[in-house]
Design a protein around this motif. Structure first.
Motif, PDB file in Angstrom:
ATOM      1  N   LYS A   1       0.804  -1.218   0.000  1.00 23.90           N
ATOM      2  CA  LYS A   1       0.000   0.000   0.000  1.00 23.90           C
ATOM      3  C   LYS A   1       0.837   1.268   0.000  1.00 23.90           C
ATOM      4  CE  LYS A   1      -3.835  -2.247   2.248  1.00 23.90           C
ATOM      5  NZ  LYS A   1      -4.665  -2.345   3.402  1.00 23.90           N
ATOM      6  N   ALA A   2       2.074   1.205   0.505  1.00 20.95           N
ATOM      7  CA  ALA A   2       2.893   2.402   0.588  1.00 20.95           C
ATOM      8  C   ALA A   2       4.354   2.041   0.801  1.00 20.95           C
ATOM      9  CB  ALA A   2       2.415   3.278   1.733  1.00 20.95           C
ATOM     10  N   LEU A   3       5.230   2.857   0.260  1.00 18.45           N
ATOM     11  CA  LEU A   3       6.654   2.695   0.542  1.00 18.45           C
ATOM     12  C   LEU A   3       7.008   3.358   1.867  1.00 18.45           C
ATOM     13  CD1 LEU A   3       8.290   3.379  -2.944  1.00 18.45           C
ATOM     14  CD2 LEU A   3       8.045   1.197  -1.778  1.00 18.45           C
TER      15      LEU A   3
ATOM     16  N   ALA B   1       3.429  11.095  -2.190  1.00 18.94           N
ATOM     17  CA  ALA B   1       3.306  10.070  -3.224  1.00 18.94           C
ATOM     18  C   ALA B   1       3.658   8.680  -2.706  1.00 18.94           C
ATOM     19  CB  ALA B   1       4.186  10.424  -4.417  1.00 18.94           C
ATOM     20  N   MET B   2       4.709   8.587  -1.924  1.00 15.73           N
ATOM     21  CA  MET B   2       5.145   7.281  -1.449  1.00 15.73           C
ATOM     22  C   MET B   2       4.336   6.782  -0.250  1.00 15.73           C
ATOM     23  SD  MET B   2       7.291   6.409  -3.619  1.00 15.73           S
ATOM     24  CE  MET B   2       6.982   7.492  -4.974  1.00 15.73           C
ATOM     25  N   SER B   3       3.532   7.678   0.342  1.00 14.57           N
ATOM     26  CA  SER B   3       2.657   7.266   1.443  1.00 14.57           C
ATOM     27  C   SER B   3       1.350   6.682   0.927  1.00 14.57           C
ATOM     28  CB  SER B   3       2.337   8.460   2.346  1.00 14.57           C
ATOM     29  OG  SER B   3       3.495   8.905   2.996  1.00 14.57           O
ATOM     30  N   ASN B   4       0.979   7.044  -0.287  1.00 16.26           N
ATOM     31  CA  ASN B   4      -0.297   6.585  -0.844  1.00 16.26           C
ATOM     32  C   ASN B   4      -0.186   6.654  -2.372  1.00 16.26           C
ATOM     33  OD1 ASN B   4      -2.947   5.959  -1.391  1.00 16.26           O
ATOM     34  ND2 ASN B   4      -3.813   7.536  -0.069  1.00 16.26           N
ATOM     35  N   PHE B   5       0.048   5.522  -2.996  1.00 16.69           N
ATOM     36  CA  PHE B   5       0.288   5.491  -4.446  1.00 16.69           C
ATOM     37  C   PHE B   5      -0.861   6.079  -5.259  1.00 16.69           C
ATOM     38  CE2 PHE B   5       3.142   1.631  -3.604  1.00 16.69           C
ATOM     39  CZ  PHE B   5       4.266   2.430  -3.479  1.00 16.69           C
TER      40      PHE B   5
ATOM     41  N   TRP C   1      -2.174   8.760  -4.966  1.00 14.69           N
ATOM     42  CA  TRP C   1      -1.891  10.193  -5.125  1.00 14.69           C
ATOM     43  C   TRP C   1      -1.588  10.534  -6.578  1.00 14.69           C
ATOM     44  CZ3 TRP C   1       2.373  12.894  -6.801  1.00 14.69           C
ATOM     45  CH2 TRP C   1       2.438  14.238  -6.466  1.00 14.69           C
ATOM     46  N   PHE C   2      -0.919   9.636  -7.298  1.00 15.83           N
ATOM     47  CA  PHE C   2      -0.490   9.907  -8.668  1.00 15.83           C
ATOM     48  C   PHE C   2      -1.656  10.156  -9.630  1.00 15.83           C
ATOM     49  CE2 PHE C   2       3.291   7.787  -7.003  1.00 15.83           C
ATOM     50  CZ  PHE C   2       4.285   8.649  -7.453  1.00 15.83           C
TER      51      PHE C   2
ATOM     52  N   SER D   1      -7.694   5.979  -0.746  1.00 16.12           N
ATOM     53  CA  SER D   1      -6.644   4.979  -0.551  1.00 16.12           C
ATOM     54  C   SER D   1      -6.843   3.859  -1.563  1.00 16.12           C
ATOM     55  CB  SER D   1      -6.695   4.426   0.870  1.00 16.12           C
ATOM     56  OG  SER D   1      -7.811   3.589   1.032  1.00 16.12           O
ATOM     57  N   LEU D   2      -5.857   2.977  -1.609  1.00 17.93           N
ATOM     58  CA  LEU D   2      -5.958   1.835  -2.519  1.00 17.93           C
ATOM     59  C   LEU D   2      -7.146   0.940  -2.172  1.00 17.93           C
ATOM     60  CD1 LEU D   2      -2.212   0.868  -3.026  1.00 17.93           C
ATOM     61  CD2 LEU D   2      -3.749   1.913  -4.679  1.00 17.93           C
TER      62      LEU D   2
END
Length: 131
Positions: free
Chosen positions: A3-5, A59-63, A65-66, A125-126
């Motif tokens: 879900k997130a990096l 961006a890396m907290s919640n893909f 976002w892109f 969120s995803l």
């Protein structure tokens, strides 16, 4: 599916607030530089570094976002910064547009900020992408 990096962590909100504050200080300096036509590259450095930090954190907290409006607005603002580089004689116009877009999107309802162009609805969120 990952879900997130960068998962949530203690102090994440304050890190974002700190980066956003630095970003505003830097951008105010960039705007003053444009008004006075006196080069002050340190303000550009503050703006770019804090902006990249915010972008990476979001961006890396919640893909998702892109593909949200809030991500698209960042692409748009980066395009305006490129326009500033290519056509510096219009610097004040580009910078005022950036401020205007930032103010509108930051105070827009979440149904607009979190709208996903891919899903055709608000997605936060995803987990929201299913169904």
């Amino acid at each position: 599916m990952k879900k997130a990096l960068i998962p949530d962590f203690t102090g994440k909100r304050w890190l974002k607030i700190g980066l956003r504050t630095l970003h505003l200080i830097g951008f105010a300096g960039v705007f003053a530089t444009a008004l006075n036509e006196v080069p002050q590259p340190e303000f550009w450095l503050i703006t770019i570094v804090s902006g990249l930090g915010l972008l990476a954190l979001e961006a890396m907290s919640n893909f998702i976002w892109f593909v949200q409006v809030r991500g698209f607005v960042i692409y748009l603002k980066m395009g305006l910064l490129f326009a500033l580089y290519v056509l510096p004689e219009y610097a004040l116009i580009w910078l005022i547009l950036i401020i205007t877009i930032s103010g509108v999107i930051s105070h827009a309802p979440s149904s607009i900020r979190y709208y996903s162009f891919i899903h055709g609805r608000k997605v936060t969120s995803l987990k929201d992408t299913k169904g």
